[in-house]
Design an enzyme around this catalytic site. Structure first.
Site, short mmCIF file in Angstrom:
data_model
loop_
_atom_site.label_atom_id
_atom_site.label_comp_id
_atom_site.label_asym_id
_atom_site.label_seq_id
_atom_site.Cartn_x
_atom_site.Cartn_y
_atom_site.Cartn_z
N GLY A 163 71.88 20.71 52.64
CA GLY A 163 72.67 20.06 53.07
C GLY A 163 73.37 19.32 54.32
O GLY A 163 74.25 19.07 54.64
N LYS A 200 56.99 15.30 59.63
CA LYS A 200 57.36 14.11 59.74
C LYS A 200 58.34 13.29 59.53
O LYS A 200 59.01 13.93 58.12
CB LYS A 200 55.80 13.28 59.42
CG LYS A 200 55.73 11.55 59.53
CD LYS A 200 55.28 11.37 61.40
CE LYS A 200 55.18 10.09 60.72
NZ LYS A 200 55.48 9.76 62.78
N ILE A 202 60.08 10.29 58.07
CA ILE A 202 59.64 9.34 57.14
C ILE A 202 61.22 8.43 57.16
O ILE A 202 61.34 8.41 56.54
CB ILE A 202 59.37 9.46 55.61
CG1 ILE A 202 58.79 10.70 55.37
CG2 ILE A 202 59.08 7.93 54.62
CD1 ILE A 202 57.06 10.34 56.21
N GLU A 273 63.90 17.97 44.84
CA GLU A 273 63.78 17.00 46.08
C GLU A 273 62.38 16.14 46.17
O GLU A 273 61.87 17.08 46.56
CB GLU A 273 65.12 17.56 46.83
CG GLU A 273 66.15 17.93 45.73
CD GLU A 273 67.42 17.51 47.02
OE1 GLU A 273 67.15 17.64 47.84
OE2 GLU A 273 68.99 17.70 46.37
N GLU A 286 62.19 19.96 49.26
CA GLU A 286 63.54 21.35 49.25
C GLU A 286 63.28 21.69 47.38
O GLU A 286 63.27 20.40 46.52
CB GLU A 286 64.39 22.11 49.56
CG GLU A 286 65.34 20.72 49.40
CD GLU A 286 66.37 20.92 50.08
OE1 GLU A 286 66.90 22.00 51.20
OE2 GLU A 286 67.80 20.97 49.91
N ARG A 290 69.79 25.90 41.71
CA ARG A 290 71.13 26.25 41.27
C ARG A 290 71.87 25.22 40.21
O ARG A 290 70.99 24.13 40.22
CB ARG A 290 72.06 26.33 41.97
CG ARG A 290 72.23 25.32 43.19
CD ARG A 290 73.40 25.79 43.76
NE ARG A 290 72.97 24.48 45.18
CZ ARG A 290 72.92 23.03 45.22
NH1 ARG A 290 73.53 22.54 44.44
NH2 ARG A 290 73.00 22.14 46.56
N VAL A 293 75.31 19.26 41.89
CA VAL A 293 77.08 18.57 42.22
C VAL A 293 77.12 17.29 41.04
O VAL A 293 77.54 17.49 40.08
CB VAL A 293 77.77 18.11 43.03
CG1 VAL A 293 78.14 17.33 43.00
CG2 VAL A 293 77.26 19.41 44.04
#
Length: 497
Positions: A163, A200, A202, A273, A286, A290, A293
């Site tokens: 987050g 790094k 990006i 992600e 990551e 769950r 949203v």
């Protein structure tokens, strides 16, 4: 599985309650003292208090949630998102109480919750990762060594985080030591763990995530979501599919996400992600263990109810998604509607929802967690609702979202609605020329402008509220103490934007 306790609040609690009812299950709501009259409490079959307003004494209390499940006779627990959803200790506690955990195995939560462990596992599974360390920084000297090896700019990230918390971009070595200290301090406060590592940084990538679903027999992906519109690492608008992905790239990224899930024995709904560079190279960022949203945009383009699939998988049933080639149909966009005031640097806004007009029409979906009369406090996340639209293509989806945002009226608290209107109308956004630093380059979109039309909308909202009050034969809003000044303040505030 017959009765599900939802260990959450707001719009996601309502979303899960509806899914439970569609699956023929009873839903149990929990609520803090601040949420006694909330919409999710009214919608559930049963509701039970779990403590005072502060989350640490209610929604984050594992003991109180387990006690509530036992007292109400629930046989399963759904954590939603946020709060305890990605705490392996909660999953363990639920199962130790002989309850069904509607989520992935605790081992998978632990593996993906530790960012350095997740990077190590992804590297072993052949999933591309961003160059950087695969272990927490042990001392300042080691941090400088890693930074020199991967090259500046680098990003300091919390091992246990997410987050946007515990993250700092460092462009020169002179700024690294301060960034390490700040990120570690922030990570300790947010997650109870000061550990950080380096990656790094990006430049100008897109943030693309892949939806995963796994039962006891199969693991598959349901395409991508474009999540590049962010402010301080917080997503504001999401869409599916992404303009940046070809069919082949979607399958490559989807296959990487499936490999990531299988590497940790994943089960249920989850999201991988990735950062996508302009040369189409992608890197694992990551995994969110769950429901996300922004899951509705995937539901609309793939025709899948992800929350119902979660319930089925937890009950030991197979997912209802066919095993053939899955292709997105049409385009979906989601705007997060938050109680944040753009005129005050997006600071949280509090107050009472005096009037609410929800948009409608073909292809418009409102996943809300508030209603007229609800009090918005500082105790919880600022998300009020999600406004989602579907259309045959992106251009039509943008037009439909513009219309929906124009129809939406929320009075009583400041929201980010005006920002979303500016974003949707922006020519760069409409061309799809976006990346995660888009809003950093476009501060004009974050700055409120004058919108005379909003004053008229507020006047109409006041008139409608007055008319409803008369028809209900109750004291009108205009007669309540302080109500007139509230409308005046709101109209004046909107007029100044």
């Amino acid at each position: 599985m017959n009765r599900v306790l939802i260990a959450n609040r707001g719009e996601i609690a309502l979303r899960i309650i509806r899914a439970c009812h569609e699956e023929g299950l009873e839903a149990v709501a929990v609520y803090s003292a601040a949420d006694r009259g909330s919409a999710h409490v009214r919608a559930a079959d049963r509701a039970i208090p779990i403590g005072p307003a502060p989350p640490s004494q209610s929604y984050l209390s594992i003991d109180r949630l387990i006690a509530a499940a036992r007292e109400t006779g629930a046989d399963a627990v759904h954590p939603g998102y946020g709060f305890l959803a990605e705490r392996a200790a909660f999953a363990d506690a639920v199962q130790a109480a002989d309850l069904i955990w509607i989520g992935p195995p605790a081992s998978a939560i632990r593996a993906m919750g530790d960012k350095t462990e997740a990077r190590r596992r992804m590297q072993e599974a052949g999933v591309p990762i961003v160059p950087g360390g695969i272990a927490p920084v042990q001392d300042r000297a080691a941090a400088f060594t890693v930074a020199e090896e991967i090259g500046y700019p680098v990003i300091v990230k919390a091992v246990a985080g997410g987050g946007g918390k515990g993250m700092r971009v460092v462009r020169v070595s002179a700024a690294l030591e301060a960034a390490l200290g700040t990120a570690a301090s922030e990570a300790l406060k947010a997650f109870g763990d000061p550990s950080v590592y380096l990656e790094k940084f990006i430049e100008r990538p897109r943030h693309i995530e892949i939806q995963i679903l796994a039962d006891d027999e199969r693991t598959l992906h349901l395409g991508e979501r474009e999540c590049s519109i962010q402010r301080r690492h917080q997503k504001l608008l999401e869409e599916a599919p992404s303009m940046a992905l070809s069919t082949d790239l979607r399958e490559w990224m989807g296959s990487a996400a499936v490999a990531a899930a299988q590497a940790v024995g994943y089960r249920g709904a989850g999201t991988c992600e990735f950062l996508l560079a302009d040369d189409n190279r992608f890197y694992f960022l990551e995994m969110n263990t769950r429901i996300q949203v922004e899951h509705p945009v995937t539901e609309l383009v793939y025709g899948v109810d992800l929350v119902r699939e979660q319930l089925r998988i937890a009950a030991g049933e197979p997912m209802r998604i066919h095993g053939g080639w899955l292709t997105p149909r049409g385009w979906a966009i989601e705007c997060r509607i938050t109680s944040e005031d753009p005129a005050s640097g997006f600071l949280p806004s509090t107050g009472r929802i005096e009037y609410l007009r929800v948009p409608g029409g073909p292809g418009v979906r409102w996943d809300g967690g508030v209603d007229i009369g609800d009090e918005i406090t500082l105790y919880y996340d600022s998300l009020l609702a999600k406004l989602i639209v579907w259309a045959p293509d992106r251009a039509q989806a943008i037009r439909r979202m513009k219309q929906a945002l124009d129809e939406l009226v929320i009075a009583g608290v400041a929201t980010n609605q005006a920002f979303q209107r500016r974003l949707i109308a922006d020519s760069e956004f409409q061309r799809g020329e976006i990346d995660i630093q888009f809003l950093d380059r476009r501060p004009d979109l974050l700055t409120p402008g004058k919108e005379a039309g909003r004053i008229l909308e507020l006047a109409v909202a006041a008139a409608l509220a007055e008319d409803e009050a008369r028809q209900a034969k109750r004291p009108s809003a205009s007669m309540e103490a302080g109500a007139l000044s509230q409308w005046a303040r709101q109209a004046r505030s909107e007029g100044l934007r």
